[in-house]
Write a protein that holds these residues in place. Structure first.
Motif, PDB file in Angstrom:
ATOM      1  N   ILE A 111       9.770  -5.011 -15.396  1.00  0.00           N
ATOM      2  CA  ILE A 111       9.458  -4.414 -14.108  1.00  0.00           C
ATOM      3  C   ILE A 111       8.036  -3.978 -13.655  1.00  0.00           C
ATOM      4  N   ARG A 112       7.528  -4.268 -12.246  1.00  0.00           N
ATOM      5  CA  ARG A 112       6.454  -3.921 -12.072  1.00  0.00           C
ATOM      6  C   ARG A 112       6.274  -2.855 -11.036  1.00  0.00           C
ATOM      7  N   ILE A 113       5.637  -1.659 -11.227  1.00  0.00           N
ATOM      8  CA  ILE A 113       5.387  -0.548 -10.166  1.00  0.00           C
ATOM      9  C   ILE A 113       4.069  -0.783  -9.795  1.00  0.00           C
ATOM     10  N   TRP A 114       3.894  -0.958  -8.435  1.00  0.00           N
ATOM     11  CA  TRP A 114       2.675  -0.907  -7.872  1.00  0.00           C
ATOM     12  C   TRP A 114       2.694   0.486  -6.956  1.00  0.00           C
ATOM     13  N   VAL A 115       1.506   1.119  -7.384  1.00  0.00           N
ATOM     14  CA  VAL A 115       1.398   2.751  -6.957  1.00  0.00           C
ATOM     15  C   VAL A 115       0.277   2.832  -5.757  1.00  0.00           C
ATOM     16  N   TYR A 116       1.057   3.420  -4.780  1.00  0.00           N
ATOM     17  CA  TYR A 116       0.216   3.537  -3.615  1.00  0.00           C
ATOM     18  C   TYR A 116      -0.323   5.070  -3.331  1.00  0.00           C
ATOM     19  N   ASN A 117      -1.465   5.369  -3.092  1.00  0.00           N
ATOM     20  CA  ASN A 117      -2.016   6.831  -3.255  1.00  0.00           C
ATOM     21  C   ASN A 117      -1.572   7.623  -2.048  1.00  0.00           C
ATOM     22  N   SER A 118      -1.005   6.671  -0.795  1.00  0.00           N
ATOM     23  CA  SER A 118      -0.682   7.704   0.546  1.00  0.00           C
ATOM     24  C   SER A 118       0.154   6.674   1.405  1.00  0.00           C
ATOM     25  N   GLN A 119       0.572   7.439   2.339  1.00  0.00           N
ATOM     26  CA  GLN A 119       1.586   6.739   3.272  1.00  0.00           C
ATOM     27  C   GLN A 119       0.725   5.724   4.045  1.00  0.00           C
ATOM     28  N   SER A 120      -0.501   5.854   4.324  1.00  0.00           N
ATOM     29  CA  SER A 120      -1.427   5.175   5.402  1.00  0.00           C
ATOM     30  C   SER A 120      -1.634   3.857   4.425  1.00  0.00           C
ATOM     31  N   ASP A 121      -1.826   4.072   3.084  1.00  0.00           N
ATOM     32  CA  ASP A 121      -2.488   2.940   2.335  1.00  0.00           C
ATOM     33  C   ASP A 121      -1.286   2.149   2.319  1.00  0.00           C
ATOM     34  N   PHE A 122      -0.139   2.658   2.056  1.00  0.00           N
ATOM     35  CA  PHE A 122       1.158   2.039   1.786  1.00  0.00           C
ATOM     36  C   PHE A 122       1.733   1.228   3.051  1.00  0.00           C
ATOM     37  N   SER A 123       1.422   1.617   4.265  1.00  0.00           N
ATOM     38  CA  SER A 123       1.936   1.167   5.358  1.00  0.00           C
ATOM     39  C   SER A 123       1.392  -0.213   5.768  1.00  0.00           C
ATOM     40  N   GLY A 124       0.292  -0.733   5.191  1.00  0.00           N
ATOM     41  CA  GLY A 124      -0.268  -1.947   5.247  1.00  0.00           C
ATOM     42  C   GLY A 124       0.427  -3.130   4.442  1.00  0.00           C
ATOM     43  N   ALA A 125       1.578  -2.686   3.805  1.00  0.00           N
ATOM     44  CA  ALA A 125       2.336  -3.513   2.611  1.00  0.00           C
ATOM     45  C   ALA A 125       3.777  -3.587   3.052  1.00  0.00           C
ATOM     46  N   LEU A 126       4.098  -2.894   4.403  1.00  0.00           N
ATOM     47  CA  LEU A 126       5.407  -2.831   4.780  1.00  0.00           C
ATOM     48  C   LEU A 126       5.774  -4.412   5.613  1.00  0.00           C
ATOM     49  N   ALA A 127       6.672  -4.678   5.328  1.00  0.00           N
ATOM     50  CA  ALA A 127       7.211  -5.993   6.188  1.00  0.00           C
ATOM     51  C   ALA A 127       7.468  -5.330   7.846  1.00  0.00           C
ATOM     52  N   PRO A 128       6.864  -6.509   8.667  1.00  0.00           N
ATOM     53  CA  PRO A 128       7.446  -6.084   9.784  1.00  0.00           C
ATOM     54  C   PRO A 128       8.648  -5.592  10.389  1.00  0.00           C
ATOM     55  N   ASN A 129       8.618  -4.674  11.286  1.00  0.00           N
ATOM     56  CA  ASN A 129       9.806  -3.856  11.839  1.00  0.00           C
ATOM     57  C   ASN A 129      10.596  -3.307  10.819  1.00  0.00           C
ATOM     58  N   SER A 130       9.964  -2.758   9.914  1.00  0.00           N
ATOM     59  CA  SER A 130      10.673  -1.909   8.913  1.00  0.00           C
ATOM     60  C   SER A 130      11.108  -0.614   9.480  1.00  0.00           C
ATOM     61  N   GLU A 131      12.039  -0.140   8.842  1.00  0.00           N
ATOM     62  CA  GLU A 131      12.834   1.161   9.513  1.00  0.00           C
ATOM     63  C   GLU A 131      11.635   2.325   9.593  1.00  0.00           C
ATOM     64  N   PRO A 132      11.631   3.256  10.460  1.00  0.00           N
ATOM     65  CA  PRO A 132      10.533   4.120  10.615  1.00  0.00           C
ATOM     66  C   PRO A 132      10.665   5.083   9.687  1.00  0.00           C
ATOM     67  N   TRP A 133      11.475   5.185   8.934  1.00  0.00           N
ATOM     68  CA  TRP A 133      11.567   6.250   7.901  1.00  0.00           C
ATOM     69  C   TRP A 133      11.050   5.850   6.447  1.00  0.00           C
ATOM     70  N   ILE A 134      10.983   4.464   6.188  1.00  0.00           N
ATOM     71  CA  ILE A 134      10.869   3.916   5.012  1.00  0.00           C
ATOM     72  C   ILE A 134       9.213   4.298   4.492  1.00  0.00           C
ATOM     73  N   ALA A 135       9.122   4.573   3.332  1.00  0.00           N
ATOM     74  CA  ALA A 135       7.797   4.860   2.534  1.00  0.00           C
ATOM     75  C   ALA A 135       7.829   4.245   1.418  1.00  0.00           C
ATOM     76  N   GLY A 136       8.675   3.111   1.100  1.00  0.00           N
ATOM     77  CA  GLY A 136       8.592   2.506   0.189  1.00  0.00           C
ATOM     78  C   GLY A 136       9.506   1.436  -0.004  1.00  0.00           C
ATOM     79  N   ALA A 137       9.473   0.460  -1.243  1.00  0.00           N
ATOM     80  CA  ALA A 137      10.394  -0.518  -1.122  1.00  0.00           C
ATOM     81  C   ALA A 137      10.710  -0.988  -2.577  1.00  0.00           C
ATOM     82  N   ALA A 138      11.955  -1.487  -2.764  1.00  0.00           N
ATOM     83  CA  ALA A 138      12.060  -2.040  -4.193  1.00  0.00           C
ATOM     84  C   ALA A 138      12.758  -3.196  -4.125  1.00  0.00           C
ATOM     85  N   PHE A 139      12.674  -4.031  -4.981  1.00  0.00           N
ATOM     86  CA  PHE A 139      13.135  -5.497  -5.059  1.00  0.00           C
ATOM     87  C   PHE A 139      13.687  -5.822  -6.382  1.00  0.00           C
ATOM     88  N   PRO A 140      14.600  -5.384  -6.638  1.00  0.00           N
ATOM     89  CA  PRO A 140      15.370  -5.534  -8.153  1.00  0.00           C
ATOM     90  C   PRO A 140      15.521  -7.034  -8.675  1.00  0.00           C
TER      91      PRO A 140
END
Length: 429
Positions: free
Chosen positions: A194-223
């Motif tokens: 398992i790889r955990i990629w740690v973002y320090n803030s919401q603004s940093d993380f938003s750049g990694a979100l897929a297009p059209n992500s849900e407005p309440w998403i603040a993270g993602a997991a892909f088992p």
């Protein structure tokens, strides 16, 4: 001629006609060998190849190749390291004995999350049918905006850019501890590192979100990939205690139920994860009680698949999922949950799984659960789970109970899990 004579004559004629064929039928047939063209060995020689990251859009592959005969076509084939199916990208080239090309691969639109490894190779066709196929090479698909450090454990690797080794060690320790606890209880461990990629803030993380992500998403997991992208602000130990057990639960449940036919319903996947997290759930019973009283509580069947896009409805869905799992544990115990997990491992439907494990179908479970909810206090009693509760997220944020706006959703949202469709990301409050 008598009838008997006519019959004997016909029989004699038939035996005469069939006679020569009999010895052939008695011998084993010799199968005809298909004519297979022997592939012509290609003469292509790779003079240069490069891969340039272009985050978040994708990767740019460059190739300079020469051959003895004109090159008519070049294929770029790639896949995630955990997959067998290849994706094809076909550059446009000018045929000739020397070809230089550059090909962009759009991973963002394809929904390929950053933080995984890819394998790629080239297939080069020449004018006379000769083919050269290069060996596979690895390439990392990562968020190149930050300089990542690595901390590796037995089952988990933590990637971070916060320059805080002690905090990152606490993330790793919590992840390994959660895996060990759930493996002991349910007999399953993640099948992949398992790889955990740690973002320090919401603004940093938003750049990694897929297009059209849900407005309440603040993270993602892909088992399926053994991948977690998480917002864990530096030094925030309460978020580590809340998020990491939740995400490890997704990983373990995926490993425990993985099969080629289907996955677990969202209410079990998310309810199991929320139950195992520490903190951030003490207000969920009140949310469920209020939704039931207002006749706004979805049925269990309605939560088999993807949760609502709307922030308010998603919050209710997560609270309800926790309530359902808590009811199953209250009524059937840990053995009931273990049987339910075993049933889903067989690839069965939610109706069949609950009938097999609990003795009731989904509609009957829904009726019994609603009656149980009506009898429960609107407090957080009984919802601590194996890792404890660790406080009230509403008190932590300073937001009063009942305030369920977008700001609260952003504070509550954490990483989610993949369900049956492998890459299907879910948000979690």
């Amino acid at each position: 001629m008598s009838a008997l004579a006519r019959i004997l004559c016909l029989l004699s004629l038939a035996l005469t006609l069939l006679g020569p064929a009999a010895p052939v039928l008695a011998q084993p047939a010799t199968p005809s060998s298909p004519v297979v063209a022997t592939p012509v060995a290609g003469s292509a020689v790779i003079r240069r190849e490069d891969v340039t990251p272009n985050f978040p859009q994708g990767l740019t592959f460059s190739l300079d190749v020469a051959a003895q005969r004109p090159i008519t076509r070049v294929d770029l084939l790639y896949r995630a390291t955990v997959e067998e199916t290849l994706s094809l990208s076909q550059p446009t080239i000018t045929p000739g004995t020397e070809v230089s090309l550059s090909q962009d691969v759009d991973l963002e639109t394809a929904g390929v999350p950053p933080g995984i490894g890819l394998l790629y190779h080239w297939r080069i066709y020449e004018a006379d049918g000769a083919i050269t196929e290069t060996p596979e090479k690895p390439v990392a698909w990562t968020d190149t905006r930050f300089h990542w450090t690595t901390l590796q454990g037995q089952d988990v690797t933590v990637f971070a850019y916060n320059n805080d080794p002690a905090f990152n060690q606490s993330i790793l320790d919590r992840a390994e501890q959660t895996i060990a606890t759930l493996a002991e209880r349910f007999g399953a461990r993640p099948k992949r590192p398992i790889r955990i990629w740690v973002y320090n803030s919401q603004s940093d993380f938003s750049g990694a979100l897929a297009p059209n992500s849900e407005p309440w998403i603040a993270g993602a997991a892909f088992p399926w990939y053994g991948l977690i992208l998480a917002i864990l602000p530096d030094g925030n130990s309460s978020e580590v205690a809340r998020i990491v057990p939740h995400e490890m639960s997704h990983q373990v449940l995926f490993a425990a139920t993985e099969n080629p036919f289907g996955g677990t319903p969202a209410w079990l996947d998310e309810g199991f994860a929320v139950y195992n997290q520490e903190g951030g759930k003490s207000q969920y019973p009140a949310i469920v009680k209020l939704a039931l009283a207002q006749n706004k509580l979805p049925s269990i069947r309605a939560l088999n698949g993807q949760f609502p896009y709307d922030t308010q409805q998603a919050l209710i869905a997560y609270a309800e999922s926790l309530s359902i799992v808590t009811f199953i544990l209250d009524r059937w115990g840990q053995d009931g949950v273990a049987k339910l997990i075993a049933a889903f491992r067989e690839g069965t439907t939610p109706d069949a799984a609950t009938k097999q494990a609990l003795g009731v179908d989904l509609d009957q479970l829904n009726t019994q659960w609603r009656a149980w909810v009506a009898q429960q206090p609107a407090s957080g009693g009984g919802l601590t789970g194996p890792f404890g509760d660790g406080g009230d997220v509403w008190a932590d944020t300073g937001v009063p109970p009942g305030a369920f706006g977008m700001g609260v959703a952003a504070l509550l949202a954490i990483v989610a899990g993949v369900a049956a469709a492998r890459r299907n990301r879910r948000g979690q409050f």
